[in-house]
Scaffold this motif. Structure first.
Motif, mmCIF file in Angstrom:
data_model
loop_
_atom_site.group_PDB
_atom_site.id
_atom_site.type_symbol
_atom_site.label_atom_id
_atom_site.label_comp_id
_atom_site.label_asym_id
_atom_site.label_seq_id
_atom_site.Cartn_x
_atom_site.Cartn_y
_atom_site.Cartn_z
ATOM 1 N N PHE A 138 0.823 -1.203 0.000
ATOM 2 C CA PHE A 138 0.000 0.000 0.000
ATOM 3 C C PHE A 138 0.861 1.258 0.000
ATOM 4 O O PHE A 138 0.488 2.266 -0.602
ATOM 5 C CB PHE A 138 -0.988 -0.004 1.173
ATOM 6 N N TYR A 139 2.021 1.230 0.630
ATOM 7 C CA TYR A 139 2.950 2.363 0.572
ATOM 8 C C TYR A 139 3.625 2.422 -0.804
ATOM 9 O O TYR A 139 3.728 3.475 -1.410
ATOM 10 C CB TYR A 139 4.048 2.244 1.630
ATOM 11 N N VAL A 140 4.106 1.265 -1.263
ATOM 12 C CA VAL A 140 4.814 1.204 -2.544
ATOM 13 C C VAL A 140 3.921 1.725 -3.665
ATOM 14 O O VAL A 140 4.363 2.510 -4.517
ATOM 15 C CB VAL A 140 5.303 -0.230 -2.847
ATOM 16 N N ASP A 141 2.646 1.347 -3.660
ATOM 17 C CA ASP A 141 1.739 1.776 -4.728
ATOM 18 C C ASP A 141 1.547 3.289 -4.759
ATOM 19 O O ASP A 141 1.360 3.872 -5.832
ATOM 20 C CB ASP A 141 0.386 1.086 -4.588
ATOM 21 N N VAL A 142 1.606 3.928 -3.612
ATOM 22 C CA VAL A 142 1.467 5.385 -3.553
ATOM 23 C C VAL A 142 2.781 6.066 -3.944
ATOM 24 O O VAL A 142 2.785 7.050 -4.692
ATOM 25 C CB VAL A 142 1.032 5.839 -2.134
ATOM 26 N N LEU A 143 3.894 5.548 -3.475
ATOM 27 C CA LEU A 143 5.183 6.213 -3.660
ATOM 28 C C LEU A 143 5.863 5.919 -4.996
ATOM 29 O O LEU A 143 6.571 6.772 -5.530
ATOM 30 C CB LEU A 143 6.131 5.821 -2.510
ATOM 31 N N TRP A 144 5.680 4.730 -5.528
ATOM 32 C CA TRP A 144 6.456 4.315 -6.702
ATOM 33 C C TRP A 144 6.278 5.216 -7.915
ATOM 34 O O TRP A 144 7.274 5.520 -8.600
ATOM 35 C CB TRP A 144 6.172 2.859 -7.069
ATOM 36 N N PRO A 145 5.074 5.684 -8.225
ATOM 37 C CA PRO A 145 4.957 6.561 -9.403
ATOM 38 C C PRO A 145 5.793 7.841 -9.284
ATOM 39 O O PRO A 145 6.115 8.462 -10.295
ATOM 40 C CB PRO A 145 3.460 6.899 -9.453
ATOM 41 N N ARG A 146 6.177 8.201 -8.067
ATOM 42 C CA ARG A 146 6.970 9.414 -7.839
ATOM 43 C C ARG A 146 8.376 9.103 -7.333
ATOM 44 O O ARG A 146 9.068 9.986 -6.829
ATOM 45 C CB ARG A 146 6.243 10.299 -6.826
ATOM 46 N N ILE A 147 8.834 7.861 -7.470
ATOM 47 C CA ILE A 147 10.105 7.438 -6.884
ATOM 48 C C ILE A 147 11.275 8.298 -7.351
ATOM 49 O O ILE A 147 12.127 8.687 -6.561
ATOM 50 C CB ILE A 147 10.384 5.928 -7.129
ATOM 51 N N ASP A 148 11.317 8.635 -8.636
ATOM 52 C CA ASP A 148 12.436 9.434 -9.139
ATOM 53 C C ASP A 148 12.404 10.847 -8.551
ATOM 54 O O ASP A 148 13.457 11.439 -8.299
ATOM 55 C CB ASP A 148 12.433 9.470 -10.668
ATOM 56 N N GLU A 149 11.226 11.384 -8.315
ATOM 57 C CA GLU A 149 11.092 12.690 -7.664
ATOM 58 C C GLU A 149 11.648 12.641 -6.239
ATOM 59 O O GLU A 149 12.378 13.538 -5.811
ATOM 60 C CB GLU A 149 9.613 13.087 -7.630
ATOM 61 N N PHE A 150 11.335 11.578 -5.496
ATOM 62 C CA PHE A 150 11.835 11.453 -4.123
ATOM 63 C C PHE A 150 13.351 11.265 -4.092
ATOM 64 O O PHE A 150 14.037 11.808 -3.225
ATOM 65 C CB PHE A 150 11.126 10.317 -3.388
ATOM 66 N N ILE A 151 13.869 10.521 -5.049
ATOM 67 C CA ILE A 151 15.324 10.346 -5.140
ATOM 68 C C ILE A 151 15.987 11.697 -5.429
ATOM 69 O O ILE A 151 17.026 12.030 -4.851
ATOM 70 C CB ILE A 151 15.696 9.292 -6.206
ATOM 71 N N GLN A 152 15.369 12.480 -6.310
ATOM 72 C CA GLN A 152 15.922 13.805 -6.631
ATOM 73 C C GLN A 152 15.909 14.716 -5.411
ATOM 74 O O GLN A 152 16.865 15.443 -5.160
ATOM 75 C CB GLN A 152 15.129 14.440 -7.785
ATOM 76 N N ILE A 153 14.837 14.671 -4.627
ATOM 77 C CA ILE A 153 14.779 15.449 -3.379
ATOM 78 C C ILE A 153 15.929 15.040 -2.470
ATOM 79 O O ILE A 153 16.619 15.887 -1.896
ATOM 80 C CB ILE A 153 13.413 15.259 -2.676
ATOM 81 N N HIS A 154 16.143 13.739 -2.355
ATOM 82 C CA HIS A 154 17.242 13.242 -1.510
ATOM 83 C C HIS A 154 18.588 13.767 -2.012
ATOM 84 O O HIS A 154 19.396 14.282 -1.228
ATOM 85 C CB HIS A 154 17.224 11.716 -1.487
ATOM 86 N N ASP A 155 18.811 13.654 -3.311
ATOM 87 C CA ASP A 155 20.087 14.101 -3.876
ATOM 88 C C ASP A 155 20.284 15.607 -3.707
ATOM 89 O O ASP A 155 21.373 16.059 -3.364
ATOM 90 C CB ASP A 155 20.174 13.737 -5.360
ATOM 91 N N ASP A 156 19.229 16.381 -3.940
ATOM 92 C CA ASP A 156 19.333 17.843 -3.877
ATOM 93 C C ASP A 156 19.467 18.373 -2.457
ATOM 94 O O ASP A 156 20.098 19.403 -2.240
ATOM 95 C CB ASP A 156 18.107 18.503 -4.530
ATOM 96 N N GLN A 157 18.856 17.699 -1.483
ATOM 97 C CA GLN A 157 18.769 18.275 -0.149
ATOM 98 C C GLN A 157 19.564 17.534 0.931
ATOM 99 O O GLN A 157 19.572 17.964 2.078
ATOM 100 C CB GLN A 157 17.295 18.366 0.267
#
Length: 185
Positions: free
Chosen positions: A119-138
């Protein structure tokens, strides 16, 4: 009057070039089996895949077939495939897997990373690259920013988000106890 239930249909298309002989063989099988060409191809693929296995180094006596990797969740499927070198994961696939493992409470049920929280994966996966970018940038300013963004996405989906960052459980204080002291005789 009850609404008609939505039927799960085929959503993917495959275009291939066939020589006349192969096309004839497909039509022959289709007529012989009373199936359309799509069904003939799907079943042939399933049969071929069922004969192919890969060995997990942890359990070499139990080979894995395609069913071990299949999941209706795109994210769960992608993470399972990225874990195995036999599938030659790309850099991006390995990066997503590393991110999911580092942020395991958002993807897995435990730190052992054996069971997905679908249930978490289904919500987060479509935006996974966005979250990775947030991690890299911040990460230099706020190492936990991606986790906070994922918490927000989960809350927006009306899910309770995991604790982030993970707080270590306190260790018992005092000198180590002797186990013999706890066993009554």
């Amino acid at each position: 009057m009850a609404k008609e239930a939505k039927r799960g249909g085929k959503t993917e298309t495959l275009t291939i070039r066939l020589d006349p002989k192969t096309r004839f063989i497909l039509e022959y099988l289709s007529r012989l089996k009373g199936q359309n060409i799509t069904t003939v191809v799907e079943r042939a693929i399933m049969t071929a895949a069922s004969h192919e296995t890969v060995r997990d180094p942890k359990f070499p006596e139990e080979p894995d077939s395609w069913q071990r990797f299949w999941d209706v969740s795109d994210g769960c499927r992608a993470l399972r495939m990225a874990e195995r070198p036999e599938f030659s994961p790309t850099y991006e696939e390995e990066r997503r897997l590393a991110f999911a493992k580092e942020h395991w409470p958002f993807f897995y049920a435990s730190q052992q990373k054996e069971t997905f929280l679908t249930f978490y994966v289904d919500v987060l996966w479509p935006r996974i690259d966005e979250f990775i970018q947030i991690h890299d940038d911040q990460k230099a300013d706020d190492y936990f920013a991606a986790g906070k963004a994922m918490q927000g996405a989960l809350r927006a989906a009306k899910l309770s988000a995991p604790e982030w960052p993970i707080h270590a459980k306190p260790k018992p204080s005092g000198p180590p106890r002797d186990l013999d002291d706890e066993i009554p005789f």
